[in-house]
Design an enzyme around this catalytic site. Sequence first.
Site, short mmCIF file in Angstrom:
data_model
loop_
_atom_site.label_atom_id
_atom_site.label_comp_id
_atom_site.label_asym_id
_atom_site.label_seq_id
_atom_site.Cartn_x
_atom_site.Cartn_y
_atom_site.Cartn_z
CE LYS A 13 -2.34 -0.90 3.85
NZ LYS A 13 -1.50 -2.39 4.43
NE ARG A 88 -3.77 -1.88 9.90
CZ ARG A 88 -2.93 -1.09 9.46
NH1 ARG A 88 -3.04 -0.18 9.03
NH2 ARG A 88 -1.72 -1.52 10.04
NE ARG A 127 7.73 -2.87 5.56
CZ ARG A 127 6.41 -2.52 5.24
NH1 ARG A 127 6.08 -2.38 4.22
NH2 ARG A 127 5.51 -2.72 6.16
NE ARG A 162 7.00 -0.79 10.84
CZ ARG A 162 6.13 -0.84 10.18
NH1 ARG A 162 6.14 -0.17 8.91
NH2 ARG A 162 4.84 -1.32 10.54
NE ARG A 173 2.23 -5.02 11.44
CZ ARG A 173 3.08 -4.66 10.68
NH1 ARG A 173 4.30 -5.27 10.58
NH2 ARG A 173 2.90 -3.94 9.49
P1 AMP Z 1 1.19 -0.11 9.33
O1 AMP Z 1 2.74 0.66 9.20
O2 AMP Z 1 0.07 0.55 8.50
O3 AMP Z 1 1.47 -1.50 9.13
O4 AMP Z 1 0.71 0.29 10.79
C1 AMP Z 1 1.59 0.27 12.03
C2 AMP Z 1 0.95 -0.23 12.95
O5 AMP Z 1 0.19 1.16 13.28
C3 AMP Z 1 -0.23 -1.22 13.20
O6 AMP Z 1 0.27 -2.60 13.37
C4 AMP Z 1 -1.50 -0.42 14.21
O7 AMP Z 1 -0.67 -1.05 15.58
C5 AMP Z 1 -1.20 0.66 14.07
N1 AMP Z 1 -2.08 1.27 13.13
C6 AMP Z 1 -1.79 1.97 11.78
N2 AMP Z 1 -3.20 2.21 11.35
C7 AMP Z 1 -4.03 1.80 12.32
C8 AMP Z 1 -5.46 2.06 12.10
N3 AMP Z 1 -5.95 2.56 10.97
N4 AMP Z 1 -6.14 1.57 12.99
C9 AMP Z 1 -5.53 0.98 14.25
N5 AMP Z 1 -4.28 0.97 14.13
C10 AMP Z 1 -3.54 1.43 13.22
#
Ligand code: AMP
Length: 215
Positions: A13, A88, A127, A162, A173
């Site tokens: 994404k 999400r 990554r 990360r 996740r």
């Molecule tokens: P990402 O980089 O999009 O994978 O996001 C990393 C982490 O941020 C996720 O595993 C969640 O803990 C948190 N996060 C990001 N976007 C959301 C969302 N829309 N709702 C809830 N948690 C989020």
Amino acid sequence: MKLILLGAPGAGKGTVAKMLTKVDGSVQISTGDILRGEVQAGTELGKQAEAYMNRGDLVPDSLIMGMMEKRLQQPDTKKGFLLDGFPRTIPQAEALDQLLRKLSIHLDMVVNIDVPRDVILDRLTTRRTCSNSSCQAIYNVKSMPPKKEGICDKCGSPIVQREDETVEAISHRLDTYNQKTAPLVSYYQKKGTLKSVHGTSSDAVVQAVTSELGL
Ligand code: AMP
């Protein structure tokens, strides 16, 4: 363009969003990037979000919606935006519908980037991310290493794995994605705004999106 990019963690994404910003100047809005910036800056929101993020759990909807309500009203979104990692959950999608109505914003499309689980696992464990919160450039030790090992090409900061990209956190996740986020595919399908694209090549996804939008 005003789009939601749906897809599992590691579906690409962020990469697709960055490529699409070059097409018409729309901005990428990544809730993950914003949250990581808040954690690094030590803000109240960052403190509340950090433990959820490190476990690979979702941050509570109320925190996310407060953050997005502010973000979507910033002037740079006027040209268009690519929502990356938001919504999400079904409650987030419903709250977003209400928010968009309130702000008189019309979405062009919801794009579902569909990638097999084994490809995702491989991508995420290899990554690496720039540790500088205002850069957050993405690398891959196999397919896109930095020129100098461990150092960001763009800003010279160390690149790191990360905390939520260990094998355990990633499986968690992906399970969270299947339970909480995958239902959004049929939510948007019912509304008639969804386009699903095979996401093994980001170029192909960008091509599919721009041709659908006539760009
Ligand atoms: P990402 O980089 O999009 O994978 O996001 C990393 C982490 O941020 C996720 O595993 C969640 O803990 C948190 N996060 C990001 N976007 C959301 C969302 N829309 N709702 C809830 N948690 C989020």
